[in-house]
Design an enzyme around this catalytic site. Structure first.
Site, PDB file in Angstrom:
ATOM      1  N   GLU A 176      50.145 -33.627 -22.383  1.00 21.96           N
ATOM      2  CA  GLU A 176      49.365 -33.939 -21.269  1.00 21.96           C
ATOM      3  C   GLU A 176      49.385 -32.910 -20.177  1.00 21.96           C
ATOM      4  OE1 GLU A 176      46.550 -35.383 -19.480  1.00 21.96           O
ATOM      5  OE2 GLU A 176      47.277 -37.125 -20.834  1.00 21.96           O
ATOM      6  N   ASP A 189      44.001 -17.913 -18.568  1.00 21.33           N
ATOM      7  CA  ASP A 189      44.461 -19.426 -18.568  1.00 21.33           C
ATOM      8  C   ASP A 189      43.541 -20.433 -18.510  1.00 21.33           C
ATOM      9  OD1 ASP A 189      46.882 -21.380 -17.072  1.00 21.33           O
ATOM     10  OD2 ASP A 189      45.130 -21.955 -16.279  1.00 21.33           O
ATOM     11  N   GLY A 231      47.369 -30.122 -14.810  1.00 21.43           N
ATOM     12  CA  GLY A 231      48.675 -30.334 -14.201  1.00 21.43           C
ATOM     13  C   GLY A 231      48.804 -31.601 -14.139  1.00 21.43           C
ATOM     14  N   GLY A 275      51.386 -27.109  -9.823  1.00 20.23           N
ATOM     15  CA  GLY A 275      52.749 -27.545  -8.829  1.00 20.23           C
ATOM     16  C   GLY A 275      53.539 -28.249  -9.651  1.00 20.23           C
ATOM     17  N   VAL A 326      58.612 -26.313 -13.269  1.00 24.72           N
ATOM     18  CA  VAL A 326      58.185 -27.228 -14.051  1.00 24.72           C
ATOM     19  C   VAL A 326      59.416 -28.164 -14.452  1.00 24.72           C
ATOM     20  CG1 VAL A 326      56.863 -28.437 -15.606  1.00 24.72           C
ATOM     21  CG2 VAL A 326      55.974 -26.496 -14.502  1.00 24.72           C
ATOM     22  N   ILE A 370      46.807 -34.189 -13.455  1.00 22.92           N
ATOM     23  CA  ILE A 370      45.637 -34.830 -13.758  1.00 22.92           C
ATOM     24  C   ILE A 370      45.674 -35.466 -15.070  1.00 22.92           C
ATOM     25  CG2 ILE A 370      42.855 -34.964 -13.805  1.00 22.92           C
ATOM     26  CD1 ILE A 370      43.024 -32.531 -12.177  1.00 22.92           C
ATOM     27  N   VAL A 405      47.038 -29.166 -19.418  1.00 26.62           N
ATOM     28  CA  VAL A 405      45.852 -29.157 -18.937  1.00 26.62           C
ATOM     29  C   VAL A 405      45.677 -29.881 -17.673  1.00 26.62           C
ATOM     30  CG1 VAL A 405      43.218 -29.233 -19.300  1.00 26.62           C
ATOM     31  CG2 VAL A 405      44.663 -28.699 -21.313  1.00 26.62           C
ATOM     32  N   LYS A 459      43.131 -23.448 -21.876  1.00 28.54           N
ATOM     33  CA  LYS A 459      42.929 -24.969 -21.403  1.00 28.54           C
ATOM     34  C   LYS A 459      41.357 -25.497 -22.142  1.00 28.54           C
ATOM     35  CE  LYS A 459      45.529 -24.511 -17.392  1.00 28.54           C
ATOM     36  NZ  LYS A 459      45.623 -24.680 -15.937  1.00 28.54           N
ATOM     37  N   GLU A 500      50.782 -15.169  -9.322  1.00 20.70           N
ATOM     38  CA  GLU A 500      51.789 -14.448  -9.670  1.00 20.70           C
ATOM     39  C   GLU A 500      51.576 -12.991  -9.092  1.00 20.70           C
ATOM     40  OE1 GLU A 500      54.567 -15.746 -10.950  1.00 20.70           O
ATOM     41  OE2 GLU A 500      53.742 -17.783 -11.532  1.00 20.70           O
TER      42      GLU A 500
END
Length: 405
Positions: free
Chosen positions: A124, A196, A129, A297, A12, A131, A127, A200, A185
């Protein structure tokens, strides 16, 4: 020139630098000034990267530099990410982050610190990615009362469940494929056990209701127990199995949970496949709104990080209204057994058993599968009512899934 620092230069962090470099002209136009990455904090060196000369190994260099007005934290994990975020806010530097664990665990405290020190704390990218979901909930839906939020919040599990449905594959085989593709992973626990997604949905619940729940205390069931029975039953009933994070209020108290659900084809979430995420927000005036897109991603998540960077830098002279969250007390949390929903069941039994189950559970119909198995969907029931209804039939279901209508 506006000086910023990146904490973490992995997937990221590297993507964030790429977006800032590739789109620097439009970013400068939006912010009214050039944006420069002055420092990159990482344990590694990057001698072949165009920004390799910006790498530092001591966060104090960033904290002590008055020119740095914003820090983008993309380190992952609770520590030292939380510690560095706290220190940056105390130094009056705004922080944006993709780190859902830190937001879900320490969000109340960090938002208060940002307010105290005249800084911003935006998340932002934590949660969904790429979106846009957090900013729309804070701004576009501000005139609405949020009634519920439900969604596919983890791309890895959605990829696995999609493959299991479409190809009849087993969980273990598809998990290996997800690891080979880089979606999962080497240790996939946080994804497949629902941890995960739990972090979120806790963030989304805080945005909806103003109270931050403990992600370690909400009911969480992952997908490791999902089998072909589940996916085939869902298909026969006209839907799909999806790992869903859900939050709503029950008698003024907040329910949040993560579980595999049966999602009928009439619900748009049913058609969100592969590594994509889909989030349904149910608001009292708007009704239902679906937010859909790449949930993970490098560049999708980085685009959300940069969106927060631009938001902060373009409003740097304005007083920002940050959400005010309180940490959940015991009496803020709903009893999960009071959650009312329809439920999908798979039973072993004859036609007479099916009629008995239909009557007890308020089902309209039963669908017979191969052999002597049948499936049905109950009327809306609380967990206690469902248990009592099953006890009256004397039947024991092979599987049970809540239904997301």
């Amino acid at each position: 020139m506006l000086q910023i620092a990146l904490l973490g230069f992995g997937v990221v962090g590297g993507g964030t630098a790429e977006v800032l470099l590739e789109n620097q002209k439009q970013i400068a136009a939006y912010c009214g000034d050039d944006v420069n990455i002055k420092y990159i904090l990482d344990l590694r060196e990057f001698p072949d990267h165009p920004l390799g000369d910006r790498v530092v190994h001591d966060v104090k260099i960033i904290l002590d530099d008055p020119e740095v007005v914003l820090v983008a934290e993309m380190m992952g994990g609770a520590h030292p990410a939380y510690d560095f975020t706290r220190a940056a806010l105390e130094a009056g530097k705004s922080v944006v982050t993709s780190n859902k664990e830190v937001v879900a665990t320490f969000g109340t405290e960090l938002l208060e610190l940002a307010r105290e020190h005249g800084a911003s704390y935006l998340f932002e990218a934590s949660v969904g990615g790429g979106i846009p979901i957090i900013r729309p909930m804070q701004t576009d839906l501000a005139s609405n009362e949020i009634l519920a939020v439900s969604g596919i919040l983890n791309g890895t599990t959605n990829f696995i469940l999609t493959k299991m449905k479409n190809e009849g594959a087993d969980f273990a085989d598809v998990l290996r494929l997800a690891q080979q593709k880089g979606y999962a992973e080497a240790n996939p626990t946080a994804d497949v056990e629902g941890l995960d997604a739990a972090r979120k949905i806790v963030i989304l619940a805080a945005l909806a209701f103003g109270t931050l729940l403990d992600p370690n205390k909400i009911p969480t069931t992952g997908i490791t127990g999902i089998t072909r029975d589940h996916t085939e039953t869902a298909d026969k009933l006209g839907g799909a199995v999806k790992l869903i994070g859900h939050t709503e209020k029950i008698d003024g108290k907040i329910l949040a949970l993560v579980s595999p659900y049966f999602v009928p084809a009439t619900n748009p979430i049913s058609h969100v496949d592969d590594v994509y995420n889909g989030i349904l927000v149910d608001a009292n005036m708007l009704g239902r709104a679906l937010f859909y897109g790449a949930g993970a991603g490098k560049l999708p998540t980085a685009s959300a990080v940069v969106a927060d960077i631009l938001d902060v830098l373009s409003h740097r002279k304005d007083e920002r209204r940050l959400p005010v969250w309180t940490r959940a007390a015991e009496n803020d949390v709903a009893d999960p057994t009071a959650y009312v929903c329809r439920r999908a069941y798979l039973f072993e039994g004859c036609q007479k058993c099916a009629e008995k189950a239909k009557k007890a559970l308020g089902a309209q119909d039963a669908v017979f599968l191969e052999g002597s198995r049948f499936a049905l969907i109950s009327s809306p029931l609380s967990e206690k009512a469902a248990v009592d209804a099953l006890a009256a039939t004397g039947l024991c279901p092979i599987l049970t899934l809540p239904v997301l209508d």
